[in-house]
Design an enzyme around this catalytic site. Structure first.
Site, PDB file in Angstrom:
ATOM      1  N   THR A  66      39.130 -32.196  -9.845  1.00 40.78           N
ATOM      2  CA  THR A  66      39.884 -33.101  -9.814  1.00 40.78           C
ATOM      3  C   THR A  66      40.517 -33.580  -8.434  1.00 40.78           C
ATOM      4  O   THR A  66      40.565 -32.634  -7.557  1.00 40.78           O
ATOM      5  CB  THR A  66      41.179 -32.964 -10.702  1.00 40.78           C
ATOM      6  OG1 THR A  66      40.551 -32.961 -12.021  1.00 40.78           O
ATOM      7  CG2 THR A  66      42.327 -34.090 -10.506  1.00 40.78           C
ATOM      8  N   ARG A 110      35.343 -35.173 -24.627  1.00 38.25           N
ATOM      9  CA  ARG A 110      36.640 -34.701 -24.196  1.00 38.25           C
ATOM     10  C   ARG A 110      37.291 -35.472 -23.080  1.00 38.25           C
ATOM     11  O   ARG A 110      36.408 -35.658 -22.088  1.00 38.25           O
ATOM     12  CB  ARG A 110      36.588 -33.374 -23.964  1.00 38.25           C
ATOM     13  CG  ARG A 110      37.556 -32.593 -23.420  1.00 38.25           C
ATOM     14  CD  ARG A 110      37.809 -32.481 -22.022  1.00 38.25           C
ATOM     15  NE  ARG A 110      38.974 -31.796 -21.589  1.00 38.25           N
ATOM     16  CZ  ARG A 110      39.571 -31.694 -20.281  1.00 38.25           C
ATOM     17  NH1 ARG A 110      38.999 -32.226 -19.234  1.00 38.25           N
ATOM     18  NH2 ARG A 110      40.437 -31.040 -19.962  1.00 38.25           N
ATOM     19  N   GLY A 121      44.651 -29.324 -12.973  1.00 37.26           N
ATOM     20  CA  GLY A 121      44.841 -28.139 -13.940  1.00 37.26           C
ATOM     21  C   GLY A 121      44.417 -28.060 -15.424  1.00 37.26           C
ATOM     22  O   GLY A 121      43.642 -29.015 -15.351  1.00 37.26           O
ATOM     23  N   GLY A 147      43.888 -29.384 -18.241  1.00 42.46           N
ATOM     24  CA  GLY A 147      44.057 -30.820 -18.891  1.00 42.46           C
ATOM     25  C   GLY A 147      44.817 -30.738 -20.075  1.00 42.46           C
ATOM     26  O   GLY A 147      45.735 -31.381 -20.356  1.00 42.46           O
TER      27      GLY A 147
HETATM   28  N1  ASP Z   1      42.857 -31.654 -15.091  1.00 42.46           N
HETATM   29  C1  ASP Z   1      41.505 -31.980 -15.184  1.00 42.46           C
HETATM   30  C2  ASP Z   1      40.832 -32.154 -16.530  1.00 42.46           C
HETATM   31  O1  ASP Z   1      41.455 -31.402 -17.204  1.00 42.46           O
HETATM   32  C3  ASP Z   1      40.591 -30.885 -14.557  1.00 42.46           C
HETATM   33  C4  ASP Z   1      41.055 -30.456 -13.109  1.00 42.46           C
HETATM   34  O2  ASP Z   1      42.292 -30.696 -12.731  1.00 42.46           O
HETATM   35  O3  ASP Z   1      40.356 -29.641 -12.557  1.00 42.46           O
HETATM   36  O4  ASP Z   1      40.260 -32.919 -16.870  1.00 42.46           O
END
Ligand code: ASP
Length: 308
Positions: free
Chosen positions: A176, A204, A228, A230
């Site tokens: 992300t 998803r 994070g 998600g």
């Molecule tokens: N928050 C993102 C998700 O869950 C993944 C990430 O931040 O690494 O898709």
């Protein structure tokens, strides 16, 4: 000088100094510096927060080191399904896309949804069709191919496992990207873009494209972009929660961010972090993981680029 501020992130997770080579570290720092420069220069020349956030995120999306755009992880079907969201804090306009493939810069498509459609969130094929209509730049599948990402997926493909880049059992995956900005007119904006999690199934969708969960901006309070686990960030309505604590409880930006990341989200099991900027130009970048790729520059020109 008018107060302008910009903060960016390239994902949070188990990022350990002991497992990072000097060469890779330099590459990550250079990628962050580059994105920061693009966004900040725009703000400095009087540009808008929304444009600056978009520019910074586009730069990170074009860098295969980060899990967004070109560097997106593989889904269970071997494709890349990307999510992105952009929001401005003056009128609370927002645009988002989820589950899109082949779009070079999903954040640009999210911006087009905000500016050129009557909707907020478009998904997969429909979003791609809209992108085509808007002449949004596309790329063939091999543009998104990255050996490291392929190996990540190859290890678990065909299984029921998925890999969230924030589990404490892993060492080398995080994902992300995001940016938050304050411009010289006092407007705030936030942008977030991601490839989600490796080997994700059932279309998803994470928190990144959800207004209030992974992304939020409101001129009354702050602009926030999260990274994070998600599912937890959706349940915690994290980005909006930070804004709410400021608006309803008079918390400072710092207090609100710390409360949400170190206390509230942790309590329900969420790993990750966020970047935020408030209407006064203060910046906060808390995380509850080992590291978070992050960088910021404030109106005094103070620059900060860190990983651990
Ligand atoms: N928050 C993102 C998700 O869950 C993944 C990430 O931040 O690494 O898709």
């Amino acid at each position: 000088m008018k107060k302008i501020s910009l903060a960016i992130h390239g994902g949070a997770g188990t990022i350990l100094k002991s497992e990072m080579s000097d060469t890779m570290e330099k590459k990550y720092l250079a990628g962050l510096k580059d994105a920061l420069k693009q966004g900040y220069n725009h703000l400095k020349s009087g540009g808008s927060a929304i444009e600056a956030a978009q520019l910074a995120v586009c730069s990170l999306e074009d860098n295969s080191l980060f899990n967004a755009g070109k560097g997106s992880v593989f889904s269970s079907n071997g494709t890349h399904q990307m999510d992105a969201c952009i929001m401005e804090g003056e009128k609370l306009n927002a645009g988002a896309v989820c589950g899109v493939s082949g779009i070079k810069n999903p954040i640009t498509l999210a911006r087009l949804v905000m500016d050129k459609s009557e909707h907020v969130l478009l998904s997969s094929k429909g979003a791609e069709e809209f992108g085509k209509l808007m002449k949004c730049k596309t790329e063939p599948a091999d543009y998104f191919y990255d050996e490291f990402r392929f190996k990540q997926w190859d290890r678990i493909k065909g299984s029921d496992q998925f890999q969230l880049d924030h589990s404490s059992k892993k060492s080398d995956k995080f994902g992300t990207v995001g940016a938050v900005a304050l411009d010289s007119n006092g407007n705030l904006a936030a942008a977030t873009s991601t490839g989600g999690m490796t080997n994700k199934k059932y279309d998803r969708i994470g928190d990144s494209p959800i207004v209030g969960a992974g992304t939020y901006a409101n001129n009354k309070t702050c602009a926030v972009s999260c990274t994070g686990s998600g599912e937890y960030f959706i349940r915690g309505v994290v980005a909006y929660d930070v804004s709410c604590l400021m608006e309803m409880k008079n918390y400072s930006l710092q207090q609100a961010c710390e409360e949400v990341i170190q206390n509230r989200i942790k309590k329900i099991g969420g790993d990750g972090g966020l970047i935020a900027v408030d209407k006064k130009g203060n910046i906060s970048m808390p995380f509850n993981t080992e590291g978070m790729y992050r960088a910021s520059k404030d109106y005094l020109g103070n620059e900060n680029i860190e990983i651990y």
